[in-house]
Design a protein around this motif. Structure first.
Motif, PDB file in Angstrom:
ATOM      1  N   ILE A 243     -48.277  32.648  71.883  1.00  0.00           N
ATOM      2  CA  ILE A 243     -47.806  33.792  72.683  1.00  0.00           C
ATOM      3  C   ILE A 243     -47.063  33.282  73.908  1.00  0.00           C
ATOM      4  O   ILE A 243     -47.482  32.319  74.547  1.00  0.00           O
ATOM      5  CB  ILE A 243     -49.001  34.670  73.115  1.00  0.00           C
ATOM      6  CG1 ILE A 243     -49.592  35.404  71.912  1.00  0.00           C
ATOM      7  CG2 ILE A 243     -48.590  35.676  74.195  1.00  0.00           C
ATOM      8  CD1 ILE A 243     -50.860  36.175  72.212  1.00  0.00           C
ATOM      9  N   ASP A 244     -45.939  33.944  74.221  1.00  0.00           N
ATOM     10  CA  ASP A 244     -45.171  33.599  75.424  1.00  0.00           C
ATOM     11  C   ASP A 244     -44.721  34.891  76.098  1.00  0.00           C
ATOM     12  O   ASP A 244     -43.958  35.672  75.518  1.00  0.00           O
ATOM     13  CB  ASP A 244     -43.968  32.729  75.061  1.00  0.00           C
ATOM     14  CG  ASP A 244     -43.360  32.032  76.273  1.00  0.00           C
ATOM     15  OD1 ASP A 244     -43.097  32.737  77.284  1.00  0.00           O
ATOM     16  OD2 ASP A 244     -43.139  30.816  76.218  1.00  0.00           O
ATOM     17  N   LYS A 245     -45.202  35.126  77.318  1.00  0.00           N
ATOM     18  CA  LYS A 245     -44.890  36.372  78.040  1.00  0.00           C
ATOM     19  C   LYS A 245     -43.414  36.500  78.384  1.00  0.00           C
ATOM     20  O   LYS A 245     -42.926  37.605  78.638  1.00  0.00           O
ATOM     21  CB  LYS A 245     -45.706  36.453  79.341  1.00  0.00           C
ATOM     22  CG  LYS A 245     -47.158  36.809  79.125  1.00  0.00           C
ATOM     23  CD  LYS A 245     -47.906  36.946  80.435  1.00  0.00           C
ATOM     24  CE  LYS A 245     -47.467  38.184  81.189  1.00  0.00           C
ATOM     25  NZ  LYS A 245     -48.357  38.487  82.338  1.00  0.00           N
ATOM     26  N   ARG A 246     -42.694  35.391  78.392  1.00  0.00           N
ATOM     27  CA  ARG A 246     -41.275  35.464  78.756  1.00  0.00           C
ATOM     28  C   ARG A 246     -40.455  36.291  77.776  1.00  0.00           C
ATOM     29  O   ARG A 246     -39.376  36.784  78.127  1.00  0.00           O
ATOM     30  CB  ARG A 246     -40.667  34.062  78.848  1.00  0.00           C
ATOM     31  CG  ARG A 246     -41.149  33.264  80.047  1.00  0.00           C
ATOM     32  CD  ARG A 246     -40.561  31.870  80.040  1.00  0.00           C
ATOM     33  NE  ARG A 246     -41.066  31.096  78.896  1.00  0.00           N
ATOM     34  CZ  ARG A 246     -40.667  29.854  78.614  1.00  0.00           C
ATOM     35  NH1 ARG A 246     -39.762  29.264  79.376  1.00  0.00           N
ATOM     36  NH2 ARG A 246     -41.181  29.204  77.576  1.00  0.00           N
ATOM     37  N   ILE A 247     -40.949  36.448  76.549  1.00  0.00           N
ATOM     38  CA  ILE A 247     -40.153  37.170  75.553  1.00  0.00           C
ATOM     39  C   ILE A 247     -40.681  38.587  75.312  1.00  0.00           C
ATOM     40  O   ILE A 247     -40.374  39.205  74.304  1.00  0.00           O
ATOM     41  CB  ILE A 247     -40.037  36.378  74.228  1.00  0.00           C
ATOM     42  CG1 ILE A 247     -41.412  35.999  73.663  1.00  0.00           C
ATOM     43  CG2 ILE A 247     -39.169  35.138  74.435  1.00  0.00           C
ATOM     44  CD1 ILE A 247     -41.368  35.398  72.269  1.00  0.00           C
ATOM     45  N   ARG A 248     -41.431  39.112  76.286  1.00  0.00           N
ATOM     46  CA  ARG A 248     -41.826  40.523  76.197  1.00  0.00           C
ATOM     47  C   ARG A 248     -40.611  41.400  76.471  1.00  0.00           C
ATOM     48  O   ARG A 248     -39.563  40.936  76.947  1.00  0.00           O
ATOM     49  CB  ARG A 248     -42.974  40.848  77.139  1.00  0.00           C
ATOM     50  CG  ARG A 248     -42.668  40.652  78.589  1.00  0.00           C
ATOM     51  CD  ARG A 248     -43.692  41.148  79.588  1.00  0.00           C
ATOM     52  NE  ARG A 248     -45.056  41.277  79.137  1.00  0.00           N
ATOM     53  CZ  ARG A 248     -45.962  42.056  79.724  1.00  0.00           C
ATOM     54  NH1 ARG A 248     -45.632  42.761  80.800  1.00  0.00           N
ATOM     55  NH2 ARG A 248     -47.192  42.127  79.280  1.00  0.00           N
ATOM     56  N   GLU A 249     -40.724  42.688  76.180  1.00  0.00           N
ATOM     57  CA  GLU A 249     -39.606  43.615  76.311  1.00  0.00           C
ATOM     58  C   GLU A 249     -39.237  43.850  77.777  1.00  0.00           C
ATOM     59  O   GLU A 249     -40.022  43.564  78.689  1.00  0.00           O
ATOM     60  CB  GLU A 249     -39.967  44.938  75.626  1.00  0.00           C
ATOM     61  CG  GLU A 249     -38.852  45.977  75.587  1.00  0.00           C
ATOM     62  CD  GLU A 249     -37.581  45.517  74.890  1.00  0.00           C
ATOM     63  OE1 GLU A 249     -36.946  44.565  75.392  1.00  0.00           O
ATOM     64  OE2 GLU A 249     -37.192  46.134  73.894  1.00  0.00           O
TER      65      GLU A 249
END
Length: 198
Positions: free
Chosen positions: A80-86
């Motif tokens: 999981i990587d938060k940088r690629i959230r919407e």
């Protein structure tokens, strides 16, 4: 060469209703799960993938988990990587276009409604991809993210090729990185969905 498959998550109820989702954590619906299984089936017939990286939002993570199970990747290979959230849509999250026009008028896009800037989103996506190609050089990586994040990142990465973008649910886009150059060999492909009925 590093290969990245950019995937938009499967459809949700809010997608079906035309509501802005942003960072609201809306789960996949049953059709979205079917879409993810179809894409997983397609990918299982192609070359092997080394890793899946998903957004921290459940609609992306579940899409990644379903695909991983179809292509034989254990959960330890799903990160999981938060940088690629919407994009953070702030005040407009949960609203349809008609509701936005009713509440703020037809020029609502020109108002300050707390939304994250397009530039901020594309910077997040670009930095993520640059990190990935250095950390996982020569690997084949699936990235499960969101429509605005993927589209704006493509526009930043290859501005001559992508003046505008539109990403369908569970579409896949192939990027390759070699000798510090990016290329896109497939864009927004959903041929795996041909047999799905609503």
């Amino acid at each position: 060469m590093t290969t990245i498959g950019l995937i938009r998550h499967g459809i949700t109820e809010w997608n079906s209703l035309g509501k802005a989702q942003g960072i609201s954590d809306i789960p996949l619906n049953n059709i979205g799960r079917k879409q993810a299984r179809k894409l997983g089936d397609r990918l299982s017939l192609e070359e092997k993938w080394d890793l899946i990286i998903t957004s921290d939002l459940s609609r992306a993570f579940e899409t990644g988990k379903i695909i991983g199970s179809k292509i034989g990747l254990p959960t330890s290979h799903i990160h999981i990587d938060k940088r690629i959230r919407e994009i953070d849509c702030s005040e407009i999250e949960g609203t349809t276009e008609a509701q936005r026009v009713r509440q703020w008028g037809s020029e609502w896009r020109n108002l300050e409604l707390g939304m994250e800037s397009f530039n901020g989103v594309s910077n997040r996506g670009f930095d993520f991809l640059e990190d990935i190609v250095h950390t996982h050089k020569g690997k084949r990586i699936l990235v499960v993210s969101h429509g605005a994040l993927i589209g704006l990142t493509l526009q930043r990465l290859l501005p001559q090729k992508f003046k505008q973008t539109s990403m369908d649910n569970t579409s896949i886009t192939y990027l390759s990185h070699l000798d510090d150059k990016w290329d896109c060999s497939l864009y927004n492909c959903t041929r795996h969905l041909d047999l799905i009925t609503q």
